[in-house]
Write a protein that holds these residues in place. Structure first.
Motif, PDB file in Angstrom:
ATOM      1  N   ASP A 151      -2.400  10.617   5.697  1.00 25.31           N
ATOM      2  CA  ASP A 151      -3.351  11.356   5.409  1.00 25.31           C
ATOM      3  C   ASP A 151      -3.634  12.243   6.876  1.00 25.31           C
ATOM      4  O   ASP A 151      -4.149  13.539   6.844  1.00 25.31           O
ATOM      5  CB  ASP A 151      -4.413  11.390   3.891  1.00 25.31           C
ATOM      6  CG  ASP A 151      -5.220  12.446   3.583  1.00 25.31           C
ATOM      7  OD1 ASP A 151      -4.124  13.633   3.690  1.00 25.31           O
ATOM      8  OD2 ASP A 151      -6.076  12.753   3.527  1.00 25.31           O
ATOM      9  N   GLU A 207      -2.443  18.440  11.921  1.00 26.66           N
ATOM     10  CA  GLU A 207      -2.323  20.250  11.474  1.00 26.66           C
ATOM     11  C   GLU A 207      -3.661  20.827  12.348  1.00 26.66           C
ATOM     12  O   GLU A 207      -2.786  21.411  12.509  1.00 26.66           O
ATOM     13  CB  GLU A 207      -2.542  19.535   9.987  1.00 26.66           C
ATOM     14  CG  GLU A 207      -2.496  21.372   9.188  1.00 26.66           C
ATOM     15  CD  GLU A 207      -3.568  21.005   7.418  1.00 26.66           C
ATOM     16  OE1 GLU A 207      -2.639  22.104   7.258  1.00 26.66           O
ATOM     17  OE2 GLU A 207      -4.328  20.617   7.424  1.00 26.66           O
ATOM     18  N   SER A 208      -4.230  19.722  12.645  1.00 27.33           N
ATOM     19  CA  SER A 208      -5.014  20.589  13.613  1.00 27.33           C
ATOM     20  C   SER A 208      -5.429  20.573  15.551  1.00 27.33           C
ATOM     21  O   SER A 208      -5.718  21.110  16.035  1.00 27.33           O
ATOM     22  CB  SER A 208      -6.740  20.230  13.143  1.00 27.33           C
ATOM     23  OG  SER A 208      -6.970  19.876  12.220  1.00 27.33           O
ATOM     24  N   LEU A 262     -10.344  21.883   2.464  1.00 22.42           N
ATOM     25  CA  LEU A 262      -9.718  20.243   2.696  1.00 22.42           C
ATOM     26  C   LEU A 262      -9.941  19.578   2.304  1.00 22.42           C
ATOM     27  O   LEU A 262      -9.513  18.524   1.856  1.00 22.42           O
ATOM     28  CB  LEU A 262      -8.601  20.659   3.991  1.00 22.42           C
ATOM     29  CG  LEU A 262      -8.004  21.604   3.670  1.00 22.42           C
ATOM     30  CD1 LEU A 262      -7.215  21.909   5.487  1.00 22.42           C
ATOM     31  CD2 LEU A 262      -6.193  21.229   2.739  1.00 22.42           C
ATOM     32  N   HIS A 274      -3.759  16.052   9.222  1.00 18.23           N
ATOM     33  CA  HIS A 274      -4.711  16.487   9.117  1.00 18.23           C
ATOM     34  C   HIS A 274      -4.789  16.178  11.290  1.00 18.23           C
ATOM     35  O   HIS A 274      -5.146  17.308  11.526  1.00 18.23           O
ATOM     36  CB  HIS A 274      -5.957  16.354   8.739  1.00 18.23           C
ATOM     37  CG  HIS A 274      -5.862  16.115   7.223  1.00 18.23           C
ATOM     38  ND1 HIS A 274      -5.871  17.737   6.498  1.00 18.23           N
ATOM     39  CD2 HIS A 274      -6.191  15.560   6.352  1.00 18.23           C
ATOM     40  CE1 HIS A 274      -5.885  17.836   5.219  1.00 18.23           C
ATOM     41  NE2 HIS A 274      -5.430  16.499   4.647  1.00 18.23           N
ATOM     42  N   HIS A 287      -3.668  18.602  -1.133  1.00 17.94           N
ATOM     43  CA  HIS A 287      -3.577  19.230   0.070  1.00 17.94           C
ATOM     44  C   HIS A 287      -3.315  20.756  -0.256  1.00 17.94           C
ATOM     45  O   HIS A 287      -2.211  20.820   0.180  1.00 17.94           O
ATOM     46  CB  HIS A 287      -2.015  18.150   0.771  1.00 17.94           C
ATOM     47  CG  HIS A 287      -1.901  17.383   1.145  1.00 17.94           C
ATOM     48  ND1 HIS A 287      -2.960  17.179   2.240  1.00 17.94           N
ATOM     49  CD2 HIS A 287      -2.183  15.554   0.947  1.00 17.94           C
ATOM     50  CE1 HIS A 287      -3.242  15.560   2.477  1.00 17.94           C
ATOM     51  NE2 HIS A 287      -2.867  14.953   1.305  1.00 17.94           N
ATOM     52  N   HIS A 317       2.862  17.289  12.392  1.00 22.86           N
ATOM     53  CA  HIS A 317       2.630  17.530  10.693  1.00 22.86           C
ATOM     54  C   HIS A 317       3.584  17.098   9.377  1.00 22.86           C
ATOM     55  O   HIS A 317       3.233  17.012   8.749  1.00 22.86           O
ATOM     56  CB  HIS A 317       2.287  19.229  10.380  1.00 22.86           C
ATOM     57  CG  HIS A 317       1.338  19.670   9.325  1.00 22.86           C
ATOM     58  ND1 HIS A 317       1.668  21.340   9.827  1.00 22.86           N
ATOM     59  CD2 HIS A 317       0.825  19.386   7.894  1.00 22.86           C
ATOM     60  CE1 HIS A 317       0.959  21.428   8.267  1.00 22.86           C
ATOM     61  NE2 HIS A 317       0.244  19.969   7.552  1.00 22.86           N
ATOM     62  N   HIS A 328      -3.605  23.998   0.286  1.00 27.61           N
ATOM     63  CA  HIS A 328      -4.224  24.878   1.436  1.00 27.61           C
ATOM     64  C   HIS A 328      -4.988  26.680   0.929  1.00 27.61           C
ATOM     65  O   HIS A 328      -5.124  27.409   1.431  1.00 27.61           O
ATOM     66  CB  HIS A 328      -3.745  24.487   2.772  1.00 27.61           C
ATOM     67  CG  HIS A 328      -3.728  23.293   3.388  1.00 27.61           C
ATOM     68  ND1 HIS A 328      -3.932  23.926   4.682  1.00 27.61           N
ATOM     69  CD2 HIS A 328      -4.255  22.032   2.639  1.00 27.61           C
ATOM     70  CE1 HIS A 328      -4.083  22.452   5.001  1.00 27.61           C
ATOM     71  NE2 HIS A 328      -3.628  21.416   3.325  1.00 27.61           N
TER      72      HIS A 328
END
Length: 168
Positions: free
Chosen positions: A131, A138-139, A40, A135, A46, A91, A48
């Protein structure tokens, strides 16, 4: 000596096979997110991988006004979600924010002159901030989400000021 040369050739072939991209892809599944995170970081698209179904279809916006309206709504919604301790849904919002920024980049022909250059730079920063928001959400990193959401919101007045009155 011939025996050593044969051994060296076999060892080289084995090393190449182990280092090959196909083998690395297979080992990625075994090591999970550790390698996926590296992928990533190097991939702005993006992507994945084929096994990751957690990404969302990015909305399309037909006008800058529609994209701008979404940005205002989405950032307010993200703030509320963050205040409620719900980082996960941010996200998807962050990906949608990125889509709205891309619409602004593509459809802002009404901005001209020096404002056009400034807008391009501001939208590039906004895209990067979106962006980073994506991320961090997402984390599931609430502190990073808060920081990156602040960056996104901080850029909005600058972007808005570069459009002719009544455009947004």
């Amino acid at each position: 000596m011939t025996g050593n040369s044969g051994f060296l050739a076999i060892a080289t072939v084995i090393g190449l096979v182990l280092a090959s991209p196909a083998n690395a892809e297979g080992s990625e599944r075994g090591r999970g997110d550790q390698l996926r995170g590296v992928q990533l970081a190097a991939n702005d698209g993006h992507d994945h991988g084929p096994d990751d179904k957690s990404h969302f279809e990015v909305k399309s916006f037909s006008t800058v006004k529609e994209a701008w309206s979404f940005l205002a709504t989405a950032t307010a919604e993200a703030e509320k979600l963050l205040a409620d301790g719900k980082v996960e849904p941010i996200h998807e919002l962050a990906e949608q924010i990125g889509g709205a920024v891309h619409t602004l980049e593509d459809k802002s022909d009404m901005v001209t002159g020096d404002a056009k250059k400034k807008l391009a730079a501001a939208l590039k920063q906004l895209d990067k901030a979106a962006d980073e928001l994506h991320h961090s959400a997402e984390s599931n990193d609430a502190d990073a989400v808060a920081l990156n959401l602040k960056k996104v919101k901080g850029l909005l007045p600058l972007v808005q000021s570069l459009y002719p009155d009544g455009t947004l």
